[in-house]
Scaffold this motif. Structure first.
Motif, PDB file in Angstrom:
ATOM      1  N   ALA A 267     -24.131  29.081 -32.674  1.00  0.00           N
ATOM      2  CA  ALA A 267     -24.057  29.579 -34.048  1.00  0.00           C
ATOM      3  C   ALA A 267     -24.493  31.039 -34.059  1.00  0.00           C
ATOM      4  N   PRO A 268     -23.595  31.955 -33.715  1.00  0.00           N
ATOM      5  CA  PRO A 268     -23.955  33.377 -33.698  1.00  0.00           C
ATOM      6  C   PRO A 268     -24.548  33.812 -35.035  1.00  0.00           C
ATOM      7  N   ILE A 269     -25.469  34.752 -34.961  1.00  0.00           N
ATOM      8  CA  ILE A 269     -26.197  35.179 -36.152  1.00  0.00           C
ATOM      9  C   ILE A 269     -25.266  35.720 -37.224  1.00  0.00           C
ATOM     10  N   ALA A 270     -24.102  36.186 -36.820  1.00  0.00           N
ATOM     11  CA  ALA A 270     -23.164  36.749 -37.795  1.00  0.00           C
ATOM     12  C   ALA A 270     -22.489  35.676 -38.644  1.00  0.00           C
ATOM     13  N   THR A 271     -22.558  34.417 -38.196  1.00  0.00           N
ATOM     14  CA  THR A 271     -21.880  33.357 -38.934  1.00  0.00           C
ATOM     15  C   THR A 271     -22.787  32.790 -40.012  1.00  0.00           C
ATOM     16  N   ALA A 272     -22.180  32.122 -40.995  1.00  0.00           N
ATOM     17  CA  ALA A 272     -22.960  31.514 -42.081  1.00  0.00           C
ATOM     18  C   ALA A 272     -23.899  30.438 -41.537  1.00  0.00           C
ATOM     19  N   THR A 273     -23.393  29.636 -40.586  1.00  0.00           N
ATOM     20  CA  THR A 273     -24.231  28.598 -39.991  1.00  0.00           C
ATOM     21  C   THR A 273     -25.411  29.221 -39.256  1.00  0.00           C
ATOM     22  N   GLY A 274     -25.127  30.292 -38.505  1.00  0.00           N
ATOM     23  CA  GLY A 274     -26.188  30.972 -37.772  1.00  0.00           C
ATOM     24  C   GLY A 274     -27.234  31.560 -38.689  1.00  0.00           C
ATOM     25  N   GLN A 275     -26.804  32.186 -39.778  1.00  0.00           N
ATOM     26  CA  GLN A 275     -27.753  32.766 -40.727  1.00  0.00           C
ATOM     27  C   GLN A 275     -28.630  31.692 -41.370  1.00  0.00           C
ATOM     28  N   LEU A 276     -28.034  30.544 -41.650  1.00  0.00           N
ATOM     29  CA  LEU A 276     -28.809  29.440 -42.237  1.00  0.00           C
ATOM     30  C   LEU A 276     -29.863  28.936 -41.253  1.00  0.00           C
ATOM     31  N   LEU A 277     -29.429  28.652 -40.013  1.00  0.00           N
ATOM     32  CA  LEU A 277     -30.354  28.089 -39.031  1.00  0.00           C
ATOM     33  C   LEU A 277     -31.393  29.104 -38.568  1.00  0.00           C
ATOM     34  N   ALA A 278     -31.109  30.396 -38.767  1.00  0.00           N
ATOM     35  CA  ALA A 278     -32.040  31.435 -38.328  1.00  0.00           C
ATOM     36  C   ALA A 278     -33.041  31.835 -39.405  1.00  0.00           C
TER      37      ALA A 278
END
Length: 649
Positions: A267-278
């Protein structure tokens, strides 16, 4: 792993940990809000398989892997926080738990220290039963699964690492084999071992391992978005869905698949999923997830145990906040210091060994003193002795038979075909097994127990059509026994939620439907004598546990120790009138030894008659044995009836 090391830190993994532990905590605090939140443990298993395999493979590739170093990491990671929580739980339980529960707690300490809690609780407690709510260390079953995995898995990797063409197929084979074993156990009524044991849980850890072996996905932005979206749908849907589900399929399958795909797709930080999990709060929960998992359950159990009721919403919220606070303290001041290399492993090992030794001494003190009953009034201690004591067949006496398994009562190792008497039913047949076994041994008769827990033994109506199929399989198998001459049928007598063979609900507002079903079962047993065990008045609450705690903690009003006899007798009048008068069927009336003319008792002579809400306790069987003795002495010792009829009554 240090968050500041951006080249290695997987914020999405901590995000998944946060989802996992939050799901479990919400499930335990607010069960109705997330009825499948217990599947958070399955998320942990996938993560563990992925991380552990990655750590081992990286060390092997760099030529620095040793089992000693691997277990040093595991000890640093797991033992200090575990021992810290154990210390608190042992002290608190010593003040709060009553003797029977404290003895069980002592056994669970020993099992937890040696990482076999899953095996102990498999034989001791159904995870979803009411009794499980008062086991402060029940949640450590999952650590048992993981630690057993850590024993075997590194050896497999080391042995097969240089043979990759063998390694990957082997892990696939073991993973699919574990899932198949899980499904197989579910189909034969083995839900408990399927839930608790490593061989039937390894497929979840294996899913994580396979991601490491095959490597992270290389996906286009659109494909990655679709993969992560589908994975989140499986993950969240699996946690919240509580509709129809194939009874033979593990309910964890969507959650495991969703977690695995999400890790695989990353889930790269640029993705919505990545931003949520980060998100920092989510990641912080993920970082303290191990301590939070350790702390939340003992706090919930001890609070509910002392209050002798379920927690209110505000109480549950306070307990949850207390667990988070304790977890943060434990993570910062116990987990973190012990994981750094600044503290030598010699000191860590001494601390762990000393803590484990003290915990084991405490456990043995509890067991040797029978739960320290002198702390309580004699009345509370006596009633509490019945808690969770109903008979369960030892694993060593179980064998494959019919729809699931049978239990060797007095076969003493002989083949099931030698059985002259069969006790047929569900857990309400099993609870009478000690009485039946004693009488069979008195007459030197070979007998077996054929239980179908969760269902009824009847084949015309039952709890579900699957239960009807299972009951039919048991009946067919019983009818094949060449030496069988007597069948004892025992069951609970539910009057709601029954269906016919067509799957349609059966009107059981009157007891005639179930009575006819028992008659039908008897008629299909051929020429064998049939003895039916009649219903008893049930308290519908865990009377031994609730009442003993109410007495010990001064909680008023207390649970009723008896009910009026007339409503019970009126409810089951058809059973008493028709079963015993049907040719070829004898009726055992345990209720005559439970009830007087006016009252039916749940406590007798200071002894709790029930181990939970509906099963007779082991200490109470002496009161009910006379109900069986006259009939069984006559029927079991008598010659076999002629093959052209049931035989006389």
């Amino acid at each position: 792993m240090n968050r500041n090391n951006s080249s290695e830190y997987r914020y999405d993994i901590d995000g998944l940990r946060a989802i996992a532990v939050t799901s479990v905590v919400i499930f335990h605090l607010f069960h109705n809000a997330l009825s499948r939140g217990f599947l958070g443990v399955d998320i942990f298993f996938v993560i563990s398989g992925f991380l552990i395999s990655g750590i081992i493979l990286k060390d092997i590739q760099k030529g620095r892997f040793t089992l000693l170093n691997f277990y040093e990491r595991r000890i640093r990671r797991l033992m200090p926080a575990l021992l810290f929580v154990l210390a608190f739980t042992i002290i608190a339980s010593g003040f709060i738990l009553l003797p029977a529960d404290l003895e069980g707690f002592g056994k669970s300490i020993i099992a937890s220290i040696f990482f076999v809690a899953n095996i102990y609780f498999w034989r001791d407690t159904d995870y979803f039963s009411r009794a499980a709510e008062f086991k402060p260390l029940l949640h450590l079953w999952s650590l048992g699964v993981e630690e057993q995995f850590y024993i075997f898995f590194p050896i497999i990797l080391v042995l097969l690492y240089r043979r990759r063409t063998v390694l990957v197929p082997t892990i696939w084979f073991l993973t699919i084999g574990s899932l198949s074993a899980n499904i197989w156990l579910l189909t034969i009524g083995g839900a408990a071992p399927a839930f608790y044991l490593l061989p039937t849980r390894a497929w979840e850890l294996g899913a994580g391992v396979l991601i490491t072996l095959h490597g992270q996905a290389t996906l286009s932005p659109r494909a990655g978005m679709l993969a992560r979206g589908g994975a989140l749908l499986l993950l969240v849907g699996g946690l919240f869905y509580h509709g129809p589900w194939p009874w033979w399929l593990p309910v964890a399958l969507p959650v495991v698949a969703g977690t695995a795909v999400l890790i695989w797709a990353s889930a790269p930080i640029a993705t919505a999923t990545g931003q949520l999990l980060a998100l920092r709060p989510i990641n912080l929960v993920g970082q303290i997830s191990y301590s939070l998992y350790l702390w939340h359950w003992p706090l919930i159990v001890l609070a509910k145990y002392y209050l002798v009721r379920d927690l209110t919403f505000s109480e549950a919220a306070l307990v949850g906040l207390a667990a988070v606070a304790a977890a943060f303290f434990s993570w910062k001041y116990v987990e973190q210091p012990f994981r750094t290399r600044a503290l030598s492993f010699r000191k860590v090992a001494k601390f762990s060994a000393s803590g484990a030794a003290i915990a084991l001494v405490a456990a043995f003190v509890v067991l040797i003193t029978n739960g320290l009953p002198s702390r309580l009034s004699a009345e509370a201690a006596s009633i509490n002795r019945s808690v969770d004591t109903h008979y369960r067949c030892p694993v060593s006496q179980l064998f494959r038979f019919g729809a699931s398994r049978a239990c060797d009562l007095t076969l003493d190792g002989q083949d099931i075909n030698a059985a002259e008497v069969v006790l047929l039913g569900n857990s309400h047949a099993q609870m009478y097994a000690p009485i039946i076994e004693k009488l069979l041994r008195k007459h030197k008769v070979a007998g077996a127990l054929v239980p179908i827990n969760g269902c009824l033994p009847t084949v015309s109506i039952n709890i579900s059509t699957e239960c009807i199929d299972a009951a039919r399989a048991n009946l067919d198998a019983v009818n094949q026994l060449p030496e069988l001459r007597t069948v004892i049928v025992a069951l609970n007598w539910p009057l709601e939620g029954l269906v016919g063979s067509n799957g349609r609900p059966v009107d059981t507002s009157r007891v005639e439907a179930l009575t006819d079903a028992v008659h039908d079962l008897a008629s299909q047993l051929g020429h064998r004598r049939v003895i039916v065990v009649g219903p008893i008045a049930e308290p519908d609450l865990d009377i031994a546990s609730v009442l003993s705690r109410q007495i010990a903690f001064g909680v008023e009003p207390r649970a009723a120790t008896s009910v009026a006899a007339e409503p019970f007798r009126a409810k089951f009048a058809t059973v008493f009138e028709r079963i015993g008068n049907r040719d070829g069927i004898r009726l055992v009336r345990p209720d005559l030894y439970q009830c007087t003319r006016t009252r039916c008792y749940f406590v007798k002579d200071g002894v709790g008659l029930f181990s939970d809400s509906n099963h007779l306790a082991q200490p109470a069987l002496k009161f009910f044995a006379p109900a069986f003795e006259g009939i069984l002495d006559h029927e079991v010792a008598a010659p076999a009836p002629p093959p052209d009829g049931h035989g006389g009554t």
